[in-house]
Design an enzyme around this catalytic site. Structure first.
Site, short mmCIF file in Angstrom:
data_model
loop_
_atom_site.label_atom_id
_atom_site.label_comp_id
_atom_site.label_asym_id
_atom_site.label_seq_id
_atom_site.Cartn_x
_atom_site.Cartn_y
_atom_site.Cartn_z
N GLY A 182 -0.55 13.80 -3.28
CA GLY A 182 -1.99 13.57 -3.24
C GLY A 182 -2.29 12.33 -4.06
NE ARG B 230 -5.07 0.03 4.93
CZ ARG B 230 -5.30 0.69 3.80
NH1 ARG B 230 -4.68 1.83 3.57
NH2 ARG B 230 -6.13 0.21 2.91
CB THR C 33 -6.15 -10.64 1.71
OG1 THR C 33 -5.60 -11.69 0.90
CG2 THR C 33 -5.09 -9.55 1.87
NE ARG D 219 7.50 -31.39 -6.62
CZ ARG D 219 8.51 -32.19 -6.31
NH1 ARG D 219 9.42 -32.47 -7.20
NH2 ARG D 219 8.60 -32.70 -5.11
CD GLN E 299 0.94 -8.89 -2.52
OE1 GLN E 299 1.58 -9.51 -3.36
NE2 GLN E 299 -0.34 -8.62 -2.70
N GLY F 64 -0.61 4.01 -8.29
CA GLY F 64 -0.55 5.40 -8.76
C GLY F 64 0.71 5.66 -9.58
CG ASP G 234 -1.93 -1.17 1.16
OD1 ASP G 234 -2.17 -1.71 0.07
OD2 ASP G 234 -2.43 -1.55 2.24
CD GLU G 235 4.80 -0.38 -0.37
OE1 GLU G 235 3.93 -0.69 -1.21
OE2 GLU G 235 5.51 -1.21 0.21
N GLY H 47 -13.15 -1.22 7.14
CA GLY H 47 -13.06 0.04 7.88
C GLY H 47 -12.13 -0.06 9.07
CB THR I 81 2.24 -12.06 0.79
OG1 THR I 81 1.26 -12.67 -0.06
CG2 THR I 81 3.41 -11.54 -0.06
CE LYS J 69 2.53 -2.52 -4.33
NZ LYS J 69 2.15 -2.12 -2.97
N GLY K 167 -4.44 -4.57 -3.73
CA GLY K 167 -5.47 -3.56 -3.99
C GLY K 167 -4.72 -2.32 -4.42
CG HIS K 168 -1.98 -2.33 -6.99
ND1 HIS K 168 -1.06 -2.86 -7.84
CD2 HIS K 168 -1.67 -2.85 -5.76
CE1 HIS K 168 -0.24 -3.66 -7.17
NE2 HIS K 168 -0.60 -3.67 -5.91
P1 GDP Z 1 -0.72 0.17 -3.63
O1 GDP Z 1 -1.28 -1.09 -3.12
O2 GDP Z 1 0.75 0.30 -3.37
O3 GDP Z 1 -1.05 0.44 -5.08
O4 GDP Z 1 -1.38 1.35 -2.78
P2 GDP Z 1 -2.93 1.46 -2.39
O5 GDP Z 1 -3.69 1.90 -3.57
O6 GDP Z 1 -3.40 0.24 -1.68
O7 GDP Z 1 -2.87 2.57 -1.27
C1 GDP Z 1 -2.39 3.85 -1.51
C2 GDP Z 1 -3.52 4.87 -1.18
O8 GDP Z 1 -2.96 6.14 -1.06
C3 GDP Z 1 -4.54 4.97 -2.28
O9 GDP Z 1 -5.77 5.34 -1.74
C4 GDP Z 1 -3.97 6.08 -3.17
O10 GDP Z 1 -4.95 6.75 -3.94
C5 GDP Z 1 -3.40 6.98 -2.13
N1 GDP Z 1 -2.19 7.75 -2.52
C6 GDP Z 1 -1.19 7.35 -3.36
N2 GDP Z 1 -0.21 8.30 -3.38
C7 GDP Z 1 -0.61 9.28 -2.53
C8 GDP Z 1 -0.01 10.51 -2.08
O11 GDP Z 1 1.09 10.89 -2.48
N3 GDP Z 1 -0.74 11.25 -1.20
C9 GDP Z 1 -1.96 10.85 -0.73
N4 GDP Z 1 -2.57 11.63 0.15
N5 GDP Z 1 -2.52 9.70 -1.11
C10 GDP Z 1 -1.86 8.92 -1.99
P1 IMO Z 2 -0.78 -4.30 -2.20
O1 IMO Z 2 -0.34 -4.89 -3.52
C1 IMO Z 2 -0.71 -4.63 2.15
C2 IMO Z 2 -0.59 -8.73 3.80
C3 IMO Z 2 -1.78 -9.23 4.58
C4 IMO Z 2 -1.11 -10.21 5.52
C5 IMO Z 2 -0.01 -10.82 4.65
C6 IMO Z 2 -0.38 -12.16 4.02
O2 IMO Z 2 -2.10 -3.62 -2.27
O3 IMO Z 2 0.30 -3.47 -1.60
P2 IMO Z 2 -1.95 -12.87 2.01
O4 IMO Z 2 -3.41 -12.71 1.81
O5 IMO Z 2 -1.11 -12.26 0.94
O6 IMO Z 2 -1.56 -14.29 2.27
O7 IMO Z 2 -1.64 -12.07 3.38
O8 IMO Z 2 0.25 -9.88 3.65
N1 IMO Z 2 -0.88 -8.21 2.44
C7 IMO Z 2 -0.88 -6.92 2.09
N2 IMO Z 2 -0.70 -5.81 2.83
N3 IMO Z 2 -0.87 -4.53 0.82
C8 IMO Z 2 -1.02 -5.64 0.06
O9 IMO Z 2 -1.05 -5.60 -1.29
C9 IMO Z 2 -1.07 -6.89 0.70
N4 IMO Z 2 -1.23 -8.16 0.26
C10 IMO Z 2 -1.11 -8.96 1.33
O10 IMO Z 2 -2.40 -8.18 5.27
O11 IMO Z 2 -0.46 -9.57 6.59
MG MG Z 3 -2.81 -1.76 -1.83
#
Ligand code: GDP
Ligand code: IMO
Ligand code: MG
Length: 453
Positions: free
Chosen positions: A440, A327, A127, A141, A227, A17, A12-13, A324, A242, A15, A39-40
């Site tokens: 943003g 985190r 998840t 296998r 991830q 975006g 969730d960094e 909800g 994961t 990626k 979840g991207h």
């Molecule tokens: P991913 O899994 O690495 O693709 O990241 P996620 O989409 O799960 O989570 C990132 C969240 O932060 C999303 O809701 C994005 O729309 C939001 N986001 C991404 N970059 C920024 C940023 O620079 N600032 C803010 N405020 N939100 C961001």
């Molecule tokens: P994105 O691509 C954040 C975490 C789960 C759990 C561990 C193992 O959106 O960054 P899994 O279902 O993969 O066996 O769960 O990894 N996890 C994530 N945390 N972002 C994700 O994906 C994740 N995918 C799995 O919360 O701790």
């Molecule tokens: Mg994500």
């Protein structure tokens, strides 16, 4: 050439975006690991797209590939494609015939195993998508691959071998009643249908060949990691991880492109300006905690840390999209980033969410750790030792809330000075240039310094 996008922390960094940002210059966007646990998010043109399996390049109409390193649940894939079509996109997704398929029993077993592990504090907080059990079967296998769905006889053979084993595991070891999810005929019928749709829509490919041909033709391929480094099965905080390799090496084995090909391209580490974590296990720079996820936390940390955690959580929208649930959040952890930069060999960084920290008086960073009386600048190899690390913090002056859209339009120099000092510290410590700064969620809310393609 290739550009590989890798999560530098715990997922969730941002990626998705960054894939979207640089995706204009890509011809193909390929996922190399993971499945619908991802979840991207792509925010553009007043729409928010949440992508689990369809590569984020779909928002720009780019061809998407799910590489052999992915695990694919056809039910969620088709659902996602249909939802995106309703939103006016036309996703062109190709799937590696070597990719493994998630079956309903994998999800059931994921849930049961997490329950059992939670008695011993070993649950990762998965998840629940069946990711771990599917990769287990791949390595054991006894998996079913996408190519098997296209061949009814092979599909039946595979299911007849594996399903009785899964049923015995569920019934005899875990003592649950099994239903359709463990029934060969039912699985055969539904997965045969998925195979027909995949064939009709010409969606399956030999991914390595497909991508290598594109590169030989001079096209650009973006590799979209899911991830993050610290939840990598090998390089993460095992067992709270994961079951795949989000780190850059995964981009080679998970697509069939050679390391020499991927290595000639760029590898961009995606960094959130603080930490967020969904799941369990230690987190040395965590602020306060979240019940049920933070080890030993029962809501009793000091008021200042609680207030800060709530502030960052609210500003960053760090709440689970489905449940909800709050985190876990923490300060940036440099040992974690040094580890990530070394494992993946980052050539550039995208630092997101600096807008979220705006308005704080000071911003801290875990610069190094103390472990057993020794200072260390990277993460130890065992999670038990990591859990005992105490961060040594550096404190930066905070930066003000500003008009971030204007900053994104004006460029790097318009970023508040203290935020630039923070970014330059991260860049210097990792000896890696900052390519982009997220201010943003939207495509236009990014300060672009370098374009890798
Ligand atoms: P991913 O899994 O690495 O693709 O990241 P996620 O989409 O799960 O989570 C990132 C969240 O932060 C999303 O809701 C994005 O729309 C939001 N986001 C991404 N970059 C920024 C940023 O620079 N600032 C803010 N405020 N939100 C961001
Ligand atoms: P994105 O691509 C954040 C975490 C789960 C759990 C561990 C193992 O959106 O960054 P899994 O279902 O993969 O066996 O769960 O990894 N996890 C994530 N945390 N972002 C994700 O994906 C994740 N995918 C799995 O919360 O701790
Ligand atoms: Mg994500």
């Amino acid at each position: 050439m290739t550009v590989t996008i890798v999560g530098a922390q715990l997922g969730d960094e941002g990626k998705g975006g960054v894939v979207d940002l640089y995706g204009d210059a890509a011809d193909v966007v390929a996922r190399y690991q993971g499945g619908d646990n991802a979840g991207h998010t792509v925010v553009h043109g007043g729409e928010t797209y949440k992508l689990s399996l369809v590569p984020s390049g779909a928002v720009r109409g780019k061809v998407g590939v799910l590489g052999n390193g992915c695990v694919v649940n056809p039910a969620t894939l088709f659902e996602e494609i249909d939802t995106l079509r309703e939103k006016g996109l036309d996703p062109d997704v190709r799937i590696a015939r070597r990719a493994h398929v998630i079956l309903p029993y994998h999800r059931v077993l994921d849930g049961i195993e997490e329950d059992v592990k939670s008695d011993d504090d070993l649950a990762a907080g998965t998840t629940g998508r069946g990711i771990g059990p599917t990769y287990e079967d791949k390595m054991g296998r006894r998996g079913v691959r996408v190519g098997d769905l296209l061949d009814p006889d092979t599909l039946r053979d595979r299911l007849e071998y594996v399903v009785p084993q899964k049923r015995a595991l569920a019934e005899d070891v875990y003592g649950i009643e099994t239903g359709e999810a463990f029934d060969v005929d039912h699985l055969y019928d539904s997965y045969r249908e998925y195979g027909e749709r995949l064939a009709e829509e010409g969606m399956t490919v030999n991914a390595g060949e497909f991508l290598a041909d594109r590169i030989a033709d001079g096209e650009n391929v973006m590799m979209e990691g899911a991830q993050g480094t610290l939840i990598d099965i090998d390089h993460g905080i095992y067992p709270y991880v994961t079951s795949s390799n989000p780190t850059a090496g995964g981009a080679c084995v998970g697509t069939g492109l050679a390391p020499t090909t991927v290595g000639q391209g760029e590898v961009i580490g995606i960094v959130k300006a603080y930490l967020s974590r969904v799941g369990t296990g230690p987190l040395p720079t965590e602020l306060a905690g979240v019940e049920g996820q933070t080890p030993g936390y029962s809501g009793d940390s000091d008021a200042e840390a609680e207030e800060l955690a709530t502030y960052i959580r609210d500003e960053g929208g760090e709440y689970g999209t489905v449940t909800g649930r709050p985190r876990r959040v923490g300060w940036l952890d440099m040992p974690m980033l040094r580890h990530a930069a070394r494992v993946s060999g980052f050539t550039g960084l995208a630092v997101n969410h600096i807008d979220v920290l705006a308005g704080l008086d000071e911003v801290k960073v875990g610069h190094t750790y103390d472990l057993d009386g020794e200072e260390r600048d990277s993460v130890p190899a065992t999670t038990e030792r990591w859990g005992r690390c105490e961060p040594n913090y550096r404190t930066f002056d905070g930066w003000p809330e500003v008009d971030w859209s204007a900053v994104a339009a004006e460029g790097y120099g318009a970023i508040p000075e203290n935020a630039r000092a923070y970014l330059e510290y991260v860049s210097d410590e990792l000896d890696t240039p900052v390519y982009a700064v997220g201010v943003g969620p939207g495509r236009d809310d990014t300060v672009v310094v370098e374009r890798p393609f």
